[in-house]
Enzyme design. Structure first.
Site, PDB file in Angstrom:
ATOM      1  N   LYS A   1       0.816  -1.223   0.000  1.00  0.00           N
ATOM      2  CA  LYS A   1       0.000   0.000   0.000  1.00  0.00           C
ATOM      3  C   LYS A   1       0.849   1.273   0.000  1.00  0.00           C
ATOM      4  O   LYS A   1       0.544   2.230  -0.719  1.00  0.00           O
ATOM      5  CB  LYS A   1      -0.968  -0.007   1.183  1.00  0.00           C
ATOM      6  CG  LYS A   1      -2.045  -1.077   1.065  1.00  0.00           C
ATOM      7  CD  LYS A   1      -3.032  -1.017   2.223  1.00  0.00           C
ATOM      8  CE  LYS A   1      -4.086  -2.119   2.076  1.00  0.00           C
ATOM      9  NZ  LYS A   1      -5.102  -2.037   3.162  1.00  0.00           N
TER      10      LYS A   1
ATOM     11  N   ASN B   1      -4.910   1.812  -1.747  1.00  0.00           N
ATOM     12  CA  ASN B   1      -5.460   0.461  -1.895  1.00  0.00           C
ATOM     13  C   ASN B   1      -6.279   0.303  -3.171  1.00  0.00           C
ATOM     14  O   ASN B   1      -6.760  -0.785  -3.466  1.00  0.00           O
ATOM     15  CB  ASN B   1      -6.312   0.071  -0.675  1.00  0.00           C
ATOM     16  CG  ASN B   1      -7.702   0.687  -0.701  1.00  0.00           C
ATOM     17  OD1 ASN B   1      -7.928   1.731  -1.329  1.00  0.00           O
ATOM     18  ND2 ASN B   1      -8.638   0.056  -0.017  1.00  0.00           N
TER      19      ASN B   1
ATOM     20  N   ALA C   1       0.810   1.654  13.770  1.00  0.00           N
ATOM     21  CA  ALA C   1       0.969   2.937  13.078  1.00  0.00           C
ATOM     22  C   ALA C   1       1.422   2.741  11.634  1.00  0.00           C
ATOM     23  O   ALA C   1       2.032   3.635  11.047  1.00  0.00           O
ATOM     24  CB  ALA C   1       1.960   3.817  13.829  1.00  0.00           C
TER      25      ALA C   1
ATOM     26  N   GLY D   1       0.505   1.414   7.467  1.00  0.00           N
ATOM     27  CA  GLY D   1      -0.381   1.936   6.435  1.00  0.00           C
ATOM     28  C   GLY D   1      -1.846   1.764   6.770  1.00  0.00           C
ATOM     29  O   GLY D   1      -2.668   2.647   6.491  1.00  0.00           O
ATOM     30  N   ALA D   2      -2.203   0.638   7.377  1.00  0.00           N
ATOM     31  CA  ALA D   2      -3.602   0.394   7.737  1.00  0.00           C
ATOM     32  C   ALA D   2      -4.083   1.427   8.746  1.00  0.00           C
ATOM     33  O   ALA D   2      -5.201   1.946   8.653  1.00  0.00           O
ATOM     34  CB  ALA D   2      -3.757  -1.013   8.300  1.00  0.00           C
TER      35      ALA D   2
ATOM     36  N   GLY E   1     -12.355  -7.598  11.005  1.00  0.00           N
ATOM     37  CA  GLY E   1     -12.319  -6.627   9.921  1.00  0.00           C
ATOM     38  C   GLY E   1     -12.997  -7.051   8.634  1.00  0.00           C
ATOM     39  O   GLY E   1     -12.816  -6.391   7.605  1.00  0.00           O
TER      40      GLY E   1
END
Length: 278
Positions: free
Chosen positions: A64, A85, A127, A129-130, A241
């Site tokens: 990403k 994404n 902390a 990319g997500a 998720g």
């Protein structure tokens, strides 16, 4: 129309099933595949896909951040997140990069909490990319965000881009929240990769006790270690998720198909069933 998702690993990806469900719902014909790429070969794999007629692509772990540097045009939200994404061809070899992860998470939280307004404290663990992709969308719906990460430098870096972002020492998670402290969250979100390896996070049970929701960005056939920790501690509600995955996919689908947004409520049970062993 041909679409794909780039990642490594990628064989487990549910994206082809999700997008086929969306296409069926909206009576659109498409082909959606999985594309395994290496770190060295990612850029060439993306270029080849779009050279040969690709109409759009998704990007997942671990590409990403790399995708954000690869595209010729970044949406403002993707630029601030430093992650992409969703890839959209613009013609003449140019690509736009967007991120639908943050908005996808918000839409799933709104569904779970049965409210469009998320005016509560949100503790994000991780902390990468997500995590960075969801800060701004959460702040836009009223959330006050506290972030804890093993490397405090990464959080400090994000604070330069998101002024209201608060930092908390990762070590504080292993002790009970301080009485009367504003650091006690109402929502705890695991944005680390710990669930991929089956590892538990060093979180004291009291962090979960008074929380309205424990949310893991990962998903699977059984609850993740993080969710098991939360449930054993007595968290009020827990969720993985999968809903975020479906919601972000719907938003990406709309970017590729003239704004047509699928109904995720009727797709989610089918995708959940696809996780079960045949």
């Amino acid at each position: 129309m041909k679409f794909t998702v780039f990642g490594n690993p990628i064989a487990h990806s549910l994206s082809p099933i999700i997008h086929q469900q969306f296409a069926k719902q909206l009576r659109i014909e498409l082909e959606y595949t999985r594309s395994l790429a290496s770190k060295l070969g990612f850029a060439e794999a993306v270029a080849k896909f779009f050279r040969t007629g690709g109409a759009g692509a998704n990007v997942t772990v671990p590409f990403k951040a790399t995708a954000a540097k690869l595209v010729t045009h970044l949406t403002p939200r993707a630029a601030r997140a430093g992650a992409v994404n969703t890839l959209i061809p613009l013609g003449r070899g140019q690509l736009a990069g967007d991120t639908t992860d943050g908005e996808g998470l918000v839409r799933d939280l709104q569904r779970l909490l049965k409210s469009d307004d998320i005016r509560c404290e949100v503790l994000i663990i991780g902390a990468g990319g997500a995590a960075s992709s969801v800060i701004e969308p959460l702040q836009q719906v009223g959330a006050s965000i506290v972030m804890a990460n093993r490397s405090s430098a990464k959080v400090t870096e994000l604070q330069q881009d998101f002024g209201d972002l608060q930092a908390m020492s990762f070590a504080e998670l292993s002790a009970p929240p301080r009485t009367g402290s504003n650091s006690r969250p109402r929502i705890i979100i695991n944005a680390t990769s710990a669930s991929l390896t089956g590892a538990e996070l060093p979180i004291h049970p009291n962090w979960f006790t008074d929380s309205a929701l424990a949310y893991d960005m990962m998903y699977g056939r059984v609850p993740t270690p993080f969710l098991r920790q939360a449930q054993q501690a007595g968290v009020e509600q827990s969720a993985d998720g999968l809903g975020m995955l479906v919601e972000q996919a719907a938003l990406a689908f709309a970017l590729w198909h003239d704004g047509q947004l699928p109904n995720t409520e009727i797709v989610l049970p089918t995708i959940r069933a696809a996780l079960e062993p045949s």
